[in-house]
Write an enzyme that holds these catalytic residues in place. Structure first.
Site, PDB file in Angstrom:
ATOM      1  N   ARG A   1      19.766  69.495  88.729  1.00 20.22           N
ATOM      2  CA  ARG A   1      20.590  68.369  88.367  1.00 20.22           C
ATOM      3  C   ARG A   1      21.735  68.547  87.239  1.00 20.22           C
TER       4      ARG A   1
ATOM      5  N   TYR B   1      20.796  65.584  98.293  1.00 18.17           N
ATOM      6  CA  TYR B   1      19.810  66.411  97.647  1.00 18.17           C
ATOM      7  C   TYR B   1      19.546  66.207  96.080  1.00 18.17           C
ATOM      8  N   GLU B   2      18.575  66.781  95.817  1.00 18.09           N
ATOM      9  CA  GLU B   2      18.151  66.710  94.344  1.00 18.09           C
ATOM     10  C   GLU B   2      17.709  65.137  93.942  1.00 18.09           C
TER      11      GLU B   2
HETATM   12  C1  LIG Z   1      21.473  76.208  89.580  1.00 13.60           C
HETATM   13  C2  LIG Z   1      22.625  75.690  90.207  1.00 13.60           C
HETATM   14  C3  LIG Z   1      22.715  74.835  90.946  1.00 13.60           C
HETATM   15  C4  LIG Z   1      23.280  75.030  92.266  1.00 13.60           C
HETATM   16  C5  LIG Z   1      23.035  74.082  93.335  1.00 13.60           C
HETATM   17  C6  LIG Z   1      22.717  74.737  94.648  1.00 13.60           C
HETATM   18  C7  LIG Z   1      23.170  73.934  95.573  1.00 13.60           C
HETATM   19  C8  LIG Z   1      21.974  73.805  96.772  1.00 13.60           C
HETATM   20  C9  LIG Z   1      22.112  72.718  97.757  1.00 13.60           C
HETATM   21  C10 LIG Z   1      20.932  71.924  97.600  1.00 13.60           C
HETATM   22  C11 LIG Z   1      19.665  72.380  97.108  1.00 13.60           C
HETATM   23  C12 LIG Z   1      18.655  71.112  97.237  1.00 13.60           C
HETATM   24  C13 LIG Z   1      17.408  71.101  96.952  1.00 13.60           C
HETATM   25  C14 LIG Z   1      16.524  70.128  96.838  1.00 13.60           C
HETATM   26  O1  LIG Z   1      17.011  69.027  97.170  1.00 13.60           O
HETATM   27  S1  LIG Z   1      14.976  70.226  96.394  1.00 13.60           S
HETATM   28  C15 LIG Z   1      14.202  68.687  96.645  1.00 13.60           C
HETATM   29  C16 LIG Z   1      14.601  67.671  95.342  1.00 13.60           C
HETATM   30  N1  LIG Z   1      13.811  66.443  95.552  1.00 13.60           N
HETATM   31  C17 LIG Z   1      13.938  65.647  94.974  1.00 13.60           C
HETATM   32  O2  LIG Z   1      14.959  65.611  93.960  1.00 13.60           O
HETATM   33  C18 LIG Z   1      13.028  64.437  94.968  1.00 13.60           C
HETATM   34  C19 LIG Z   1      13.373  63.171  94.334  1.00 13.60           C
HETATM   35  N2  LIG Z   1      12.384  62.526  93.786  1.00 13.60           N
HETATM   36  C20 LIG Z   1      11.650  62.523  92.372  1.00 13.60           C
HETATM   37  O3  LIG Z   1      12.163  63.300  91.697  1.00 13.60           O
HETATM   38  C21 LIG Z   1      10.483  61.727  92.025  1.00 13.60           C
HETATM   39  O4  LIG Z   1       9.560  61.558  93.026  1.00 13.60           O
HETATM   40  C22 LIG Z   1      11.033  60.546  91.415  1.00 13.60           C
HETATM   41  C23 LIG Z   1      11.370  60.823  90.112  1.00 13.60           C
HETATM   42  C24 LIG Z   1      12.142  59.678  92.131  1.00 13.60           C
HETATM   43  C25 LIG Z   1       9.789  59.394  91.146  1.00 13.60           C
HETATM   44  O5  LIG Z   1       8.793  60.479  90.792  1.00 13.60           O
HETATM   45  P1  LIG Z   1       7.185  59.683  90.628  1.00 13.60           P
HETATM   46  O6  LIG Z   1       6.340  60.766  90.470  1.00 13.60           O
HETATM   47  O7  LIG Z   1       6.909  58.500  91.514  1.00 13.60           O
HETATM   48  O8  LIG Z   1       7.443  59.193  88.846  1.00 13.60           O
HETATM   49  P2  LIG Z   1       7.829  57.696  88.528  1.00 13.60           P
HETATM   50  O9  LIG Z   1       8.981  56.922  89.188  1.00 13.60           O
HETATM   51  O10 LIG Z   1       6.720  56.842  88.671  1.00 13.60           O
HETATM   52  O11 LIG Z   1       7.992  58.030  87.033  1.00 13.60           O
HETATM   53  C26 LIG Z   1       7.088  58.283  86.046  1.00 13.60           C
HETATM   54  C27 LIG Z   1       7.373  58.814  85.068  1.00 13.60           C
HETATM   55  O12 LIG Z   1       7.989  60.331  85.060  1.00 13.60           O
HETATM   56  C28 LIG Z   1       9.219  60.346  84.706  1.00 13.60           C
HETATM   57  N3  LIG Z   1      10.042  61.363  85.634  1.00 13.60           N
HETATM   58  C29 LIG Z   1      10.161  61.608  86.695  1.00 13.60           C
HETATM   59  N4  LIG Z   1      10.663  62.492  87.061  1.00 13.60           N
HETATM   60  C30 LIG Z   1      10.820  63.468  86.050  1.00 13.60           C
HETATM   61  C31 LIG Z   1      11.530  64.601  85.549  1.00 13.60           C
HETATM   62  N5  LIG Z   1      11.848  65.420  86.668  1.00 13.60           N
HETATM   63  N6  LIG Z   1      11.010  64.993  84.163  1.00 13.60           N
HETATM   64  C32 LIG Z   1      10.943  64.074  83.366  1.00 13.60           C
HETATM   65  N7  LIG Z   1      10.309  62.901  83.765  1.00 13.60           N
HETATM   66  C33 LIG Z   1      10.352  62.420  84.993  1.00 13.60           C
HETATM   67  C34 LIG Z   1       9.821  58.813  84.860  1.00 13.60           C
HETATM   68  O13 LIG Z   1      11.043  58.813  84.058  1.00 13.60           O
HETATM   69  C35 LIG Z   1       8.693  58.136  84.432  1.00 13.60           C
HETATM   70  O14 LIG Z   1       8.677  58.033  83.104  1.00 13.60           O
HETATM   71  P3  LIG Z   1       8.151  56.758  82.402  1.00 13.60           P
HETATM   72  O15 LIG Z   1       8.912  55.654  82.788  1.00 13.60           O
HETATM   73  O16 LIG Z   1       8.227  57.163  80.953  1.00 13.60           O
HETATM   74  O17 LIG Z   1       6.491  56.529  82.747  1.00 13.60           O
HETATM   75  C1  LIG Z   2      22.238  69.744 102.187  1.00 16.25           C
HETATM   76  C2  LIG Z   2      20.865  69.543 101.730  1.00 16.25           C
HETATM   77  C3  LIG Z   2      19.980  70.675 101.106  1.00 16.25           C
HETATM   78  C4  LIG Z   2      18.935  70.288 100.646  1.00 16.25           C
HETATM   79  N1  LIG Z   2      18.088  71.301 100.383  1.00 16.25           N
HETATM   80  C5  LIG Z   2      16.565  71.204  99.787  1.00 16.25           C
HETATM   81  C6  LIG Z   2      15.836  72.322  99.428  1.00 16.25           C
HETATM   82  O1  LIG Z   2      16.236  73.300  99.321  1.00 16.25           O
HETATM   83  N2  LIG Z   2      14.602  72.025  99.152  1.00 16.25           N
HETATM   84  C7  LIG Z   2      14.020  70.990  99.540  1.00 16.25           C
HETATM   85  O2  LIG Z   2      12.559  70.649  99.118  1.00 16.25           O
HETATM   86  N3  LIG Z   2      14.734  69.792  99.913  1.00 16.25           N
HETATM   87  C8  LIG Z   2      15.828  69.964 100.338  1.00 16.25           C
HETATM   88  N4  LIG Z   2      16.814  68.964 100.776  1.00 16.25           N
HETATM   89  C9  LIG Z   2      16.156  67.446 100.879  1.00 16.25           C
HETATM   90  C10 LIG Z   2      16.584  66.575  99.762  1.00 16.25           C
HETATM   91  O3  LIG Z   2      16.054  67.008  98.434  1.00 16.25           O
HETATM   92  C11 LIG Z   2      16.273  65.062 100.454  1.00 16.25           C
HETATM   93  O4  LIG Z   2      16.556  65.008 101.435  1.00 16.25           O
HETATM   94  C12 LIG Z   2      16.617  64.075  99.362  1.00 16.25           C
HETATM   95  O5  LIG Z   2      15.777  64.085  97.985  1.00 16.25           O
HETATM   96  C13 LIG Z   2      16.662  62.749  99.870  1.00 16.25           C
HETATM   97  O6  LIG Z   2      15.142  62.388 100.309  1.00 16.25           O
HETATM   98  P1  LIG Z   2      15.024  61.704 101.565  1.00 16.25           P
HETATM   99  O7  LIG Z   2      15.711  62.635 102.764  1.00 16.25           O
HETATM  100  O8  LIG Z   2      13.564  61.417 101.672  1.00 16.25           O
HETATM  101  O9  LIG Z   2      15.640  60.249 101.646  1.00 16.25           O
HETATM  102  P2  LIG Z   2      14.964  58.918 101.846  1.00 16.25           P
HETATM  103  O10 LIG Z   2      14.431  58.727 100.574  1.00 16.25           O
HETATM  104  O11 LIG Z   2      14.471  58.932 102.969  1.00 16.25           O
HETATM  105  O12 LIG Z   2      16.281  57.899 101.737  1.00 16.25           O
HETATM  106  C14 LIG Z   2      16.747  57.123 102.661  1.00 16.25           C
HETATM  107  C15 LIG Z   2      17.139  55.979 102.169  1.00 16.25           C
HETATM  108  O13 LIG Z   2      16.043  55.128 101.501  1.00 16.25           O
HETATM  109  C16 LIG Z   2      16.544  54.791 100.171  1.00 16.25           C
HETATM  110  N5  LIG Z   2      15.064  54.886  99.308  1.00 16.25           N
HETATM  111  C17 LIG Z   2      14.169  55.610  99.421  1.00 16.25           C
HETATM  112  N6  LIG Z   2      13.297  55.421  98.519  1.00 16.25           N
HETATM  113  C18 LIG Z   2      14.013  54.309  97.814  1.00 16.25           C
HETATM  114  C19 LIG Z   2      13.666  53.597  96.741  1.00 16.25           C
HETATM  115  N7  LIG Z   2      12.097  53.899  96.031  1.00 16.25           N
HETATM  116  N8  LIG Z   2      14.241  52.648  96.189  1.00 16.25           N
HETATM  117  C20 LIG Z   2      15.502  52.349  96.653  1.00 16.25           C
HETATM  118  N9  LIG Z   2      15.643  52.984  97.820  1.00 16.25           N
HETATM  119  C21 LIG Z   2      14.935  53.930  98.218  1.00 16.25           C
HETATM  120  C22 LIG Z   2      17.600  55.963  99.736  1.00 16.25           C
HETATM  121  O14 LIG Z   2      18.432  55.328  98.639  1.00 16.25           O
HETATM  122  C23 LIG Z   2      18.368  56.112 100.990  1.00 16.25           C
HETATM  123  O15 LIG Z   2      19.228  55.053 101.006  1.00 16.25           O
HETATM  124  C24 LIG Z   2      18.177  69.079 101.135  1.00 16.25           C
HETATM  125  C25 LIG Z   2      18.778  68.178 101.649  1.00 16.25           C
HETATM  126  C26 LIG Z   2      20.242  68.362 101.932  1.00 16.25           C
HETATM  127  C27 LIG Z   2      20.893  67.154 102.677  1.00 16.25           C
END
Ligand SMILES: CCCCCCCC/C=C\C/C=C/C(=O)SCCNC(=O)CCNC(=O)[C@H](O)C(C)(C)COP(=O)(O)OP(=O)(O)OC[C@H]1O[C@@H](n2cnc3c(N)ncnc32)[C@H](O)[C@@H]1OP(=O)(O)O
Ligand SMILES: Cc1cc2nc3c(=O)[nH]c(=O)nc-3n(C[C@H](O)[C@H](O)[C@H](O)COP(=O)(O)OP(=O)(O)OC[C@H]3O[C@@H](n4cnc5c(N)ncnc54)[C@H](O)[C@@H]3O)c2cc1C
Length: 671
Positions: free
Chosen positions: A293, A431-432
């Protein structure tokens, strides 16, 4: 003043624009990339790659099938790996990033997630026993990895991921399993076809107890044959909006056994006899996401810059219509609407890149802290990067679309590069962590800051301004033309709005709670307001970063950057005028003043617009746009590009011969 882009044979309108430049473009480029040396290094890389046959594209990728694109990209990737040191210092992150952009482009390549997430996950989360083995091999590209977290049924809500890792004390192994269809890993980049290893996020189970998501290294394919190993089903998820050259994949694991050391155990640990030790901060396992991020801000700033370069240069070259009768047709860049569409995108691209620089410093400080056993910087950084990731990806997406539309019909053609750019960039909203979800992470943090501010407790970096006493009435328009004070007045107004929105969201949340709702249900009733507060707070952070960078910039470029900052702040304040007006902090008269200042800024920036985008210093290869090319010779290039369409390989298409001609013939013979 020198604009280094001027060359003989260029479109005369672009040359004229470059001659009106009031600053040294190289100074600004050097400032943007950290130093003159960095700027020169970028240019050397560009020059070498552009002249190298290994990276030539006889047919633009726009005209190739997905498979052919992947083949061409894989070939270039191999050349980058084998010959990388001929082009750059391969240990330098930014040089490598530039090399890859130049050599390969933005649509994905086999090692994107290997370098972007797989290696960072191992380096940040695995302990020595594992890293000593895998990291040298991964760095040496003997193996390629993906980051497999998201599943078909869950991405956002990590707590409910279904893939399991069950500890078997008897063998000291984890058994990794995909229990349902929806538990299949789905989306991870480079997982489908390229990777032979992955970091896989699983629910950890010990003695029947579910502990939560943890990461494990899993081998997916044979290192010799690249065939999937027994018990592993892996493949490509199919065509998608963009990232054509990335094999986003699916994965199912049928009770695959991995040794205990394959759990990434730098922070959380499982001992041989199955005793679990939690990490020093509960979310350290989510560290790779914070890393991405933070770093994706740079990429998205550059994406928006690309669109701004294309739209600005093309608007300087394109002449259409007249502003007054009896004069020649004007450059479309002279229309106020065109300037209003494009110039804020230039300013926002600079703002995003400058903000990234601040975040990178904070990220490095946080990592240093963790190495010394301190996690106190993590919550602030997580909160602000969650907000920035969301605001920046959305801002850049809207900006690219504005730039595309600003190019009229040609913006709709792939020749402009903008449709593809938009497709790739807009994925960042998802994503992310989906943007609406990540904004809530920021909002949660703001709610804590509101409580701390009310109790007079100390406030951390990004929310420190919550502790300032508001003047009650804005000073906007009352600074008598002193630009520094005007900037400060706008920053103060935005801070006031962010703080007020946070306090009000907090009150709404509390009120629903008092009405009998649980905290969580009440939260869902106020999330639109929560996310609004989070967005404004994030935009304050960006404005402050931009302001800091401008006020500390070298005197030679400070005037033009100050003009750009003025435009940015006026635009942001007008865009958020409703927030400034709602509680009477600003008056209607003050908003009218901001608008008139914004229109003045458009006129002030007009002579420097092309030079400001030239200063991003993106090469024609990076731009990948017929409309945005440096020399501005657009029309001839457009025709040459279209000639390469496979539909033009023959004058009469087989499909026309087979169906359309006989149909016409039949119709003629009916007469
Ligand atoms: C390097 C160069 C980059 C180049 C880019 C390359 C491009 C490539 C293209 C795509 C790559 C894509 C990759 C992916 O998408 S990988 C998958 C990514 N997935 C996600 O991001 C999932 C999103 N969901 C979450 O992160 C979590 O589930 C959540 C944060 C939404 C909720 O987590 P949960 O465990 O339910 O926690 P809570 O909401 O209850 O929070 C508890 C507590 O924890 C704190 N917290 C949550 N996350 C973090 C964190 N990452 N670090 C620190 N703290 C965290 C949160 O703030 C709460 O704190 P509290 O209020 O003090 O209790
Ligand atoms: C191009 C691309 C590359 C990716 N690369 C990777 C990778 O390398 N590795 C990997 O692991 N993943 C990867 N992903 C997956 C990506 O991280 C997820 O798709 C992303 O985190 C969103 O999660 P989801 O698909 O579950 O969306 P969902 O959570 O199903 O979202 C659908 C809708 O529901 C809503 N929603 C869901 N939860 C809530 C909530 N708590 N409150 C309010 N609204 C909510 C969202 O806002 C959205 O409008 C990639 C995705 C893409 C598109």
């Amino acid at each position: 003043m020198p604009n280094r882009c001027i060359k003989e044979g260029d479109n005369p309108d672009l040359t004229k624009e470059r001659k009106t430049c009031t600053f040294d473009t190289d100074e600004l480029t050097a400032n943007l990339y950290g130093s003159r040396n960095n700027m020169e290094r970028r240019r050397e890389i560009t020059k070498k790659i552009s002249a190298d046959p290994d990276f030539a594209d006889p047919i633009p990728h726009d005209f190739l099938s997905r498979e052919k694109c992947i083949e061409a990209t894989a070939k270039k990737t191999k050349a980058v790996v084998q010959r990388g040191s001929e082009f750059c210092d391969v240990t330098n992150y930014y040089e490598m990033l530039h090399l890859i952009n130049e050599a390969i482009g933005i649509g994905g390549y086999p090692l994107a997630l290997h370098y972007g997430m797989f290696l960072p996950a191992l380096e940040g989360q695995a302990e020595k026993e594992l890293t000593d083995d895998i990291i040298p091999r991964a760095k040496n590209l003997e193996v390629i990895g993906a980051y497999a977290q998201t599943e078909m049924g869950h991405g956002t809500n990590l707590r409910e991921l279904e893939t399991t890792a069950t500890y078997d004390k008897a063998t000291q192994e984890f058994i990794i399993n995909t229990p349902t269809r929806s538990a299949m890993k789905w989306w991870p980049g480079n997982l489908g076809k390229m990777s032979n290893y992955a970091v896989v996020t699983c629910q950890l189970f010990i003695d029947g107890r579910k502990i939560g998501p943890h990461n494990f290294l899993v081998q997916l394919r044979c290192e010799k044959t690249h065939e999937p190993l027994p018990g592993i089903i892996v493949g490509d998820i199919g065509p998608k909006m963009a990232f054509d050259t990335n094999d986003n994949g699916f994965l199912a694991l049928d009770n695959i056994r991995v040794p205990r050391k394959n759990m990434l155990m730098k922070h959380a640990k499982v001992s041989p006899d199955g005793v679990y030790t939690p990490p020093m901060h509960a979310k350290l396992n989510y560290g790779t996401m914070v890393y991405v991020r933070a770093h994706m801000l740079y990429a998205h700033g550059q994406f928006l810059a690309t669109a701004a370069i294309v739209a600005t240069r093309y608007s300087a070259v394109r002449r259409q219509g007249r502003i007054e009768h009896g004069v020649p047709e004007v450059q479309i860049l002279d229309y106020q609407t065109q300037q209003h569409r494009i110039f804020p995108q230039i300013a926002r691209a600079y703002a995003i890149i400058f903000t990234y620089m601040d975040i990178k410093d904070q990220y490095d400080a946080m990592i240093k802290g963790i190495a010394e056993g301190q996690t106190d910087l993590l919550p602030d950084l997580h909160a602000i990067t969650s907000g920035l990731k969301s605001v920046v990806t959305h801002m850049a997406g809207l900006g690219i679309e504005q730039c595309r539309m600003a190019c009229g019909g040609h913006g709709y053609s792939d020749a402009s590069g903008l449709p593809k750019l938009y497709g790739v960039q807009i994925g960042g909203c998802t994503y992310e962590g989906e943007n609406m979800v990540m904004l809530q992470q920021t909002a949660r943090y703001l709610m804590k800051a509101v409580a701390s501010a009310l109790q007079g407790k100390p406030l951390s970096h990004s929310v420190a301004y919550f502790g300032k006493k508001s003047s009650g009435k804005s000073r906007i328009g009352k600074e008598g033309g002193d630009i520094a004070r005007e900037h400060e007045a706008m920053l103060e107004a935005l801070e006031h709005a962010a703080c007020r929105l946070s306090v009000e969201a907090s009150q709404m949340w509390e009120k629903r709670g008092r009405g009998g709702e649980t905290k969580e249900r009440a939260w869902n009733g106020v999330t639109v307001e929560m996310n609004r507060a989070a967005r404004v707070h994030t935009r304050v952070f960006m404005a402050r970063s931009f302001h800091r960078r401008v006020t500390s910039s070298p005197p030679s470029i400070r005037p033009v950057l100050t003009d750009l900052l003025s435009l940015y702040l006026h635009y942001e304040c007008v865009d958020m005028a409703h927030h400034l007006l709602e509680d009477g902090f600003c008056s209607g008269e003050q908003i009218r003043y901001l608008k008139s200042r914004l229109y003045e800024d458009l006129t002030t920036l007009r002579p420097n617009a092309v030079s400001l985008v030239d200063s991003f210093d993106q090469s024609d290869r990076e731009l990948n746009s017929v409309l945005g090319r440096r020399d501005g010779n657009v029309y001839e290039a457009l025709y040459q590009w279209a000639r390469k369409s496979e539909l033009n390989y023959t004058d009469v298409l087989p499909a026309v011969q087979k169906y359309v001609m006989p149909m016409m013939e039949e119709n003629r013979s009916k007469l």
